[in-house]
Scaffold this motif. Structure first.
Motif, short mmCIF file in Angstrom:
data_model
loop_
_atom_site.label_atom_id
_atom_site.label_comp_id
_atom_site.label_asym_id
_atom_site.label_seq_id
_atom_site.Cartn_x
_atom_site.Cartn_y
_atom_site.Cartn_z
N LEU A 115 -11.01 56.10 -159.47
CA LEU A 115 -11.41 57.34 -158.79
C LEU A 115 -12.93 57.38 -158.63
CD1 LEU A 115 -10.61 60.05 -157.58
CD2 LEU A 115 -10.64 61.02 -159.90
N ALA A 116 -13.66 56.98 -159.66
CA ALA A 116 -15.13 56.95 -159.59
C ALA A 116 -15.60 56.05 -158.45
CB ALA A 116 -15.72 56.48 -160.91
N GLN A 117 -14.90 54.94 -158.25
CA GLN A 117 -15.28 54.02 -157.19
C GLN A 117 -15.15 54.65 -155.81
OE1 GLN A 117 -12.76 50.72 -158.31
NE2 GLN A 117 -14.37 49.74 -159.54
N ASP A 122 -19.72 52.26 -159.45
CA ASP A 122 -19.02 51.09 -159.96
C ASP A 122 -18.64 51.31 -161.43
OD1 ASP A 122 -21.30 50.53 -161.56
OD2 ASP A 122 -22.13 49.20 -160.03
N GLU A 123 -17.88 50.36 -161.98
CA GLU A 123 -17.35 50.54 -163.33
C GLU A 123 -18.46 50.67 -164.37
OE1 GLU A 123 -14.49 48.26 -166.61
OE2 GLU A 123 -14.41 47.69 -164.48
N GLU A 124 -19.47 49.84 -164.29
CA GLU A 124 -20.56 49.89 -165.27
C GLU A 124 -21.28 51.23 -165.23
OE1 GLU A 124 -24.69 47.53 -166.51
OE2 GLU A 124 -23.48 46.83 -164.83
N HIS A 153 -14.60 68.12 -163.35
CA HIS A 153 -14.10 66.88 -162.76
C HIS A 153 -15.17 66.33 -161.82
CE1 HIS A 153 -11.00 64.07 -161.57
NE2 HIS A 153 -10.07 64.72 -162.29
N PHE A 154 -14.88 65.22 -161.14
CA PHE A 154 -15.82 64.67 -160.15
C PHE A 154 -16.16 65.73 -159.10
CE2 PHE A 154 -13.73 60.78 -161.69
CZ PHE A 154 -14.84 60.00 -161.96
N GLY A 176 -7.80 67.93 -160.03
CA GLY A 176 -8.57 66.77 -159.59
C GLY A 176 -9.99 67.15 -159.25
N PRO A 177 -10.67 66.31 -158.47
CA PRO A 177 -12.06 66.59 -158.09
C PRO A 177 -12.23 67.98 -157.49
CG PRO A 177 -11.47 64.35 -157.49
CD PRO A 177 -10.20 65.01 -157.94
#
Length: 208
Positions: A115-117, A122-124, A153-154, A176-177
């Motif tokens: 979801l962040a992507q 990115d993951e890091e 949330h986002f 959700g977001p």
């Protein structure tokens, strides 16, 4: 009620201010580095300064009933420590600290990384962000303040309107977001009811 918004000139600070400003019996102070793209009422106090400076924070926090922080998003421990120190020195107790909905989870899930992507992280970056938000929240929780950890949330950076869901910090996230506007509506509800979620976290999400 005297309310100060820290980080007032970012997206969320501005949205919350615009909803609070017309309300009766609310005296507002805005604190941040610079004012841009926001109209400020003549009754609103504006203080420019740095959130890592206890001297600047003292000027903004003195006489406040409620402190609402939107400071971040990274290196939040650098903001949390001087804020706690200054609030305790001035005997200003009530703090709403904006953090992130994953801080009480044991790990960042694959679902949330995916979801962040979609939001461009990115993951890091996502793992680093959540770890830092956990650190900031731990500083707040370890203080003697009457705090609430705001755990949204986002963010969706738009003005879409959705039903806001408030949940306890240890519950499974239902929504959700959430758009900045809908989040601001939920935050104003909480800021005006400082007896809610005392010394606890509240997850804030949205559903269509």
């Amino acid at each position: 009620m005297n309310i100060v918004i820290l980080g007032a000139f970012g997206h969320l600070g501005k949205a919350v201010y615009q909803l609070l400003e017309p309300l009766p019996n609310v005296n507002l102070t805005l604190f941040g580095r610079e004012k841009a793209n926001i109209e400020v009422a003549s009754t609103t106090k504006v203080i420019f300064g740095g959130a890592t400076s206890t001297a600047d924070l003292e000027e903004a926090l003195r006489g406040q009933d409620v402190v609402f922080s939107t400071l971040g998003p990274f290196h939040v421990e650098a903001f949390a420590k001087p804020l706690v120190e200054t609030m305790e020195k001035l005997d200003v107790k009530r703090l709403f600290w904006t953090t992130q909905f994953q801080i009480k989870q044991d790990e960042v899930t694959a679902e949330n990384i995916a979801l962040a992507q979609t939001f461009g992280f990115d993951e890091e970056t996502e793992r680093t962000y959540v770890a830092n938000q956990k650190l900031g929240a731990q500083i707040i929780e370890g203080s003697g303040l009457d705090y609430t950890l705001l755990m949204p949330h986002f963010f969706k950076y738009d003005n879409s309107v959705a039903k806001v869901i408030l949940q306890g910090e240890d519950e499974t996230v239902k929504g959700g977001p959430i758009s900045i506007y809908s989040l601001a509506v939920g935050l104003v509800y909480l800021l005006l009811r400082p007896e809610l979620y005392s010394k606890a976290g509240v997850i804030i999400s949205a559903t269509e």
